[in-house]
Design a protein around this motif. Structure first.
Motif, PDB file in Angstrom:
ATOM      1  N   VAL A   1      -1.419  14.932  -3.888  1.00 47.89           N
ATOM      2  CA  VAL A   1      -2.141  15.901  -3.064  1.00 47.89           C
ATOM      3  C   VAL A   1      -1.314  17.143  -2.757  1.00 47.89           C
ATOM      4  N   VAL A   2      -0.022  17.090  -3.039  1.00 48.14           N
ATOM      5  CA  VAL A   2       0.838  18.249  -2.805  1.00 48.14           C
ATOM      6  C   VAL A   2       0.845  19.108  -4.069  1.00 48.14           C
ATOM      7  N   PRO A   3       0.417  20.366  -3.961  1.00 52.76           N
ATOM      8  CA  PRO A   3       0.381  21.205  -5.158  1.00 52.76           C
ATOM      9  C   PRO A   3       1.780  21.601  -5.619  1.00 52.76           C
ATOM     10  N   GLY A   4       1.882  21.888  -6.890  1.00 54.78           N
ATOM     11  CA  GLY A   4       3.145  22.347  -7.446  1.00 54.78           C
ATOM     12  C   GLY A   4       4.039  21.197  -7.874  1.00 54.78           C
ATOM     13  N   ARG A   5       5.228  21.568  -8.296  1.00 52.26           N
ATOM     14  CA  ARG A   5       6.187  20.580  -8.777  1.00 52.26           C
ATOM     15  C   ARG A   5       7.065  20.119  -7.624  1.00 52.26           C
ATOM     16  N   GLN A   6       7.248  18.818  -7.532  1.00 51.63           N
ATOM     17  CA  GLN A   6       8.113  18.265  -6.506  1.00 51.63           C
ATOM     18  C   GLN A   6       9.415  17.816  -7.175  1.00 51.63           C
ATOM     19  N   ARG A   7      10.513  18.290  -6.656  1.00 54.91           N
ATOM     20  CA  ARG A   7      11.814  17.942  -7.220  1.00 54.91           C
ATOM     21  C   ARG A   7      12.463  16.822  -6.411  1.00 54.91           C
ATOM     22  N   ILE A   8      11.744  15.722  -6.293  1.00 59.10           N
ATOM     23  CA  ILE A   8      12.296  14.538  -5.645  1.00 59.10           C
ATOM     24  C   ILE A   8      12.071  13.359  -6.581  1.00 59.10           C
ATOM     25  N   SER A   9      12.914  12.369  -6.452  1.00 58.84           N
ATOM     26  CA  SER A   9      12.833  11.221  -7.354  1.00 58.84           C
ATOM     27  C   SER A   9      11.619  10.356  -7.040  1.00 58.84           C
ATOM     28  N   MET A  10      11.274   9.520  -7.985  1.00 58.13           N
ATOM     29  CA  MET A  10      10.153   8.610  -7.779  1.00 58.13           C
ATOM     30  C   MET A  10      10.501   7.592  -6.699  1.00 58.13           C
ATOM     31  N   LEU A  11      11.750   7.164  -6.636  1.00 60.26           N
ATOM     32  CA  LEU A  11      12.176   6.235  -5.592  1.00 60.26           C
ATOM     33  C   LEU A  11      11.995   6.857  -4.214  1.00 60.26           C
ATOM     34  N   THR A  12      12.361   8.121  -4.071  1.00 61.66           N
ATOM     35  CA  THR A  12      12.175   8.819  -2.799  1.00 61.66           C
ATOM     36  C   THR A  12      10.693   8.914  -2.455  1.00 61.66           C
ATOM     37  N   THR A  13       9.878   9.179  -3.455  1.00 64.07           N
ATOM     38  CA  THR A  13       8.435   9.238  -3.241  1.00 64.07           C
ATOM     39  C   THR A  13       7.911   7.898  -2.752  1.00 64.07           C
TER      40      THR A  13
ATOM     41  N   ILE B   1       0.837  -1.200   0.000  1.00 64.09           N
ATOM     42  CA  ILE B   1       0.000   0.000   0.000  1.00 64.09           C
ATOM     43  C   ILE B   1       0.874   1.254   0.000  1.00 64.09           C
ATOM     44  N   GLY B   2       2.066   1.158   0.588  1.00 59.43           N
ATOM     45  CA  GLY B   2       2.982   2.287   0.625  1.00 59.43           C
ATOM     46  C   GLY B   2       3.363   2.803  -0.738  1.00 59.43           C
ATOM     47  N   VAL B   3       3.451   1.898  -1.695  1.00 63.60           N
ATOM     48  CA  VAL B   3       3.771   2.311  -3.055  1.00 63.60           C
ATOM     49  C   VAL B   3       2.645   3.191  -3.602  1.00 63.60           C
ATOM     50  N   VAL B   4       1.414   2.788  -3.370  1.00 62.65           N
ATOM     51  CA  VAL B   4       0.265   3.566  -3.827  1.00 62.65           C
ATOM     52  C   VAL B   4       0.148   4.859  -3.025  1.00 62.65           C
ATOM     53  N   VAL B   5       0.356   4.762  -1.724  1.00 57.93           N
ATOM     54  CA  VAL B   5       0.242   5.927  -0.847  1.00 57.93           C
ATOM     55  C   VAL B   5       1.258   7.002  -1.229  1.00 57.93           C
ATOM     56  N   GLY B   6       2.462   6.597  -1.588  1.00 55.05           N
ATOM     57  CA  GLY B   6       3.479   7.564  -2.006  1.00 55.05           C
ATOM     58  C   GLY B   6       3.046   8.350  -3.232  1.00 55.05           C
ATOM     59  N   GLY B   7       2.483   7.644  -4.188  1.00 55.55           N
ATOM     60  CA  GLY B   7       1.987   8.318  -5.381  1.00 55.55           C
ATOM     61  C   GLY B   7       0.837   9.254  -5.077  1.00 55.55           C
TER      62      GLY B   7
END
Length: 89
Positions: free
Chosen positions: A23-35, A12-18
């Motif tokens: 839900v966070v507005p704007g662009r996030q400059r973090i990798s998908m692995l970090t997410t 579920i953590g994989v889905v929850v990360g996505g």
């Protein structure tokens, strides 16, 4: 927490990360692995918090637990995005 709860929290953590990233507005400059790692951590912490609050064992979908997990993932994504933004200044 039983082993099945731990495994389901990781999946579920994989889905929850996505979802936390969505839900966070704007662009996030973090990798998908970090997410994904943030999502896994949020799922584990959210599952624990839901069990402490007594809302994890309900019949059907545990909406409160899911909301806790996604909210924690959003907080984690926001925190990492802001910390990374300060690194590049």
């Amino acid at each position: 927490m039983e082993i099945t709860g731990l495994i389901s929290a990781l999946v579920i953590g994989v889905v929850v990360g996505g979802l936390g990233r969505l839900v966070v507005p704007g662009r996030q400059r973090i990798s998908m692995l970090t997410t994904l790692l943030v999502g896994i951590a949020a799922a584990l912490v959210g599952t624990f918090a839901a069990s402490v609050l007594g809302v994890s064992d309900t019949s059907g979908v545990d909406w409160v637990e899911a909301a806790l997990q996604v909210g924690l993932a959003g907080v984690g994504v926001t925190a990492l995005t802001r910390s990374r933004a300060h690194q590049y200044r």
